[in-house]
Scaffold this motif. Structure first.
Motif, PDB file in Angstrom:
ATOM      1  N   SER A 129     -12.039  40.016  32.422  1.00 45.13           N
ATOM      2  CA  SER A 129     -11.403  40.561  30.638  1.00 45.13           C
ATOM      3  C   SER A 129     -10.315  39.809  30.395  1.00 45.13           C
ATOM      4  N   TYR A 130      -9.383  39.045  31.291  1.00 48.06           N
ATOM      5  CA  TYR A 130      -8.382  38.445  30.806  1.00 48.06           C
ATOM      6  C   TYR A 130      -7.970  37.099  31.815  1.00 48.06           C
ATOM      7  N   TYR A 131      -7.028  36.241  31.422  1.00 50.46           N
ATOM      8  CA  TYR A 131      -6.571  35.399  32.183  1.00 50.46           C
ATOM      9  C   TYR A 131      -5.131  35.187  31.968  1.00 50.46           C
ATOM     10  N   ARG A 132      -4.176  35.393  32.944  1.00 52.59           N
ATOM     11  CA  ARG A 132      -2.719  35.573  32.704  1.00 52.59           C
ATOM     12  C   ARG A 132      -1.873  34.448  33.575  1.00 52.59           C
ATOM     13  N   THR A 133      -0.786  33.935  33.027  1.00 52.04           N
ATOM     14  CA  THR A 133       0.195  33.136  33.634  1.00 52.04           C
ATOM     15  C   THR A 133       1.469  33.542  33.378  1.00 52.04           C
ATOM     16  N   LEU A 134       2.396  33.556  34.544  1.00 50.51           N
ATOM     17  CA  LEU A 134       3.612  33.544  34.472  1.00 50.51           C
ATOM     18  C   LEU A 134       4.398  32.390  34.455  1.00 50.51           C
ATOM     19  N   THR A 135       5.186  32.151  33.399  1.00 50.28           N
ATOM     20  CA  THR A 135       5.862  30.608  33.535  1.00 50.28           C
ATOM     21  C   THR A 135       7.393  30.893  33.716  1.00 50.28           C
ATOM     22  N   HIS A 136       7.864  29.840  34.412  1.00 48.11           N
ATOM     23  CA  HIS A 136       9.392  29.924  34.788  1.00 48.11           C
ATOM     24  C   HIS A 136       9.804  28.890  34.198  1.00 48.11           C
ATOM     25  N   ILE A 137      10.865  28.978  33.223  1.00 48.57           N
ATOM     26  CA  ILE A 137      11.482  27.684  32.298  1.00 48.57           C
ATOM     27  C   ILE A 137      12.720  27.766  32.486  1.00 48.57           C
ATOM     28  N   GLU A 138      13.472  26.630  32.671  1.00 54.78           N
ATOM     29  CA  GLU A 138      14.953  26.334  32.828  1.00 54.78           C
ATOM     30  C   GLU A 138      15.455  25.221  31.793  1.00 54.78           C
ATOM     31  N   TYR A 139      16.124  25.707  30.863  1.00 49.48           N
ATOM     32  CA  TYR A 139      16.398  24.996  29.843  1.00 49.48           C
ATOM     33  C   TYR A 139      18.022  24.894  29.875  1.00 49.48           C
ATOM     34  N   THR A 140      18.351  23.534  29.692  1.00 48.54           N
ATOM     35  CA  THR A 140      19.939  23.268  29.855  1.00 48.54           C
ATOM     36  C   THR A 140      20.269  22.782  28.373  1.00 48.54           C
ATOM     37  N   GLU A 141      21.164  23.380  27.794  1.00 50.24           N
ATOM     38  CA  GLU A 141      21.476  22.804  26.265  1.00 50.24           C
ATOM     39  C   GLU A 141      22.298  21.588  26.348  1.00 50.24           C
ATOM     40  N   PRO A 142      22.014  20.707  25.658  1.00 47.81           N
ATOM     41  CA  PRO A 142      22.558  19.325  25.741  1.00 47.81           C
ATOM     42  C   PRO A 142      24.017  19.406  25.528  1.00 47.81           C
ATOM     43  N   ASN A 143      24.444  19.954  24.404  1.00 46.80           N
ATOM     44  CA  ASN A 143      25.948  20.107  23.986  1.00 46.80           C
ATOM     45  C   ASN A 143      26.824  20.845  24.902  1.00 46.80           C
ATOM     46  N   THR A 144      26.387  22.170  25.250  1.00 50.14           N
ATOM     47  CA  THR A 144      27.263  22.938  25.909  1.00 50.14           C
ATOM     48  C   THR A 144      27.023  22.674  27.519  1.00 50.14           C
ATOM     49  N   GLY A 145      25.839  22.568  28.130  1.00 48.88           N
ATOM     50  CA  GLY A 145      25.438  22.324  29.431  1.00 48.88           C
ATOM     51  C   GLY A 145      25.184  23.818  29.867  1.00 48.88           C
ATOM     52  N   PHE A 146      25.113  24.886  28.958  1.00 44.14           N
ATOM     53  CA  PHE A 146      24.674  26.013  29.199  1.00 44.14           C
ATOM     54  C   PHE A 146      23.213  26.219  29.750  1.00 44.14           C
ATOM     55  N   SER A 147      22.911  26.862  30.534  1.00 46.16           N
ATOM     56  CA  SER A 147      21.521  26.979  31.213  1.00 46.16           C
ATOM     57  C   SER A 147      20.895  28.261  31.055  1.00 46.16           C
ATOM     58  N   ILE A 148      19.716  28.028  30.485  1.00 46.04           N
ATOM     59  CA  ILE A 148      18.994  29.311  29.997  1.00 46.04           C
ATOM     60  C   ILE A 148      17.591  29.409  30.966  1.00 46.04           C
ATOM     61  N   VAL A 149      17.327  30.602  31.532  1.00 44.30           N
ATOM     62  CA  VAL A 149      16.148  30.695  32.205  1.00 44.30           C
ATOM     63  C   VAL A 149      15.394  31.892  31.653  1.00 44.30           C
ATOM     64  N   ARG A 150      14.073  31.627  31.452  1.00 41.16           N
ATOM     65  CA  ARG A 150      13.126  32.407  31.022  1.00 41.16           C
ATOM     66  C   ARG A 150      11.846  32.516  31.702  1.00 41.16           C
ATOM     67  N   GLU A 151      11.330  33.437  31.941  1.00 41.98           N
ATOM     68  CA  GLU A 151      10.109  33.945  32.555  1.00 41.98           C
ATOM     69  C   GLU A 151       9.238  34.638  31.467  1.00 41.98           C
ATOM     70  N   GLU A 152       7.916  34.118  31.078  1.00 43.51           N
ATOM     71  CA  GLU A 152       7.082  34.583  30.222  1.00 43.51           C
ATOM     72  C   GLU A 152       5.761  34.599  30.755  1.00 43.51           C
TER      73      GLU A 152
END
Length: 164
Positions: A129-152
């Motif tokens: 009935s469905y196919y599901r994936t869980l992604t883990h993404i790490e993004y670092t803002e180039p100007n601030t160096g602030f790291s954002i982690v998101r799982e979707e």
């Protein structure tokens, strides 16, 4: 003379009524024969056809409104159609039933441009009935160096797949 004339008119009317009635009866019976000839006469049979298809479903991955990559689900799915057919000619008459599509197999492709990440989990539901994936993404803002982690989670439902 009046009696003969009267008998002649009566006899003429009697003949006219008889012929018009018999003509109407013959006309009606020939019309009904023509109508019967227009109705399709066939022996119905039923056949079930198995169909399969594949579909690429793209998902754009965003962090703070910035597109950082894409995730693609490639799914292979199938469904069945039952048709009423003319047993003599094999011609399809009408679609009797159609099953919902079922995902038989699936894979993913992850492409990240501005981020790092991975697919942590993938699930193909046993009933298809469905196919599901869980992604883990790490993004670092180039100007601030602030790291954002998101799982979707990204889910492709079989009910949203086209059957054509």
């Amino acid at each position: 003379m009046k009696k003969i004339f009267s008998l002649l008119i009566t006899f003429s009317l009697l003949i006219a009524i008889t012929f018009s009635t018999s003509f109407a009866m013959v006309s009606n019976s020939s019309d009904s024969k023509n109508i019967q000839k227009l109705e399709p006469e066939y022996i119905a049979d039923y056949v079930t056809e198995h169909h399969s298809a594949s579909r690429l479903i793209p998902y754009t991955l965003y962090i703070n409104g910035i597109p950082v990559g894409t995730l693609e689900h490639m799914v292979w799915y199938s469904w069945e159609e039952t048709w009423e057919i003319n047993a003599a000619t094999g011609q399809k008459i009408r679609l009797v039933s159609k099953t919902n599509p079922v995902i038989d197999d699936a894979i993913y492709r992850l492409q990240l441009n501005l981020a790092k990440g991975a697919v942590l989990k993938e699930v193909l539901e046993p009933d298809g009935s469905y196919y599901r994936t869980l992604t883990h993404i790490e993004y670092t803002e180039p100007n601030t160096g602030f790291s954002i982690v998101r799982e979707e989670y990204h889910t492709t439902f079989s009910s949203s797949l086209p059957t054509y």
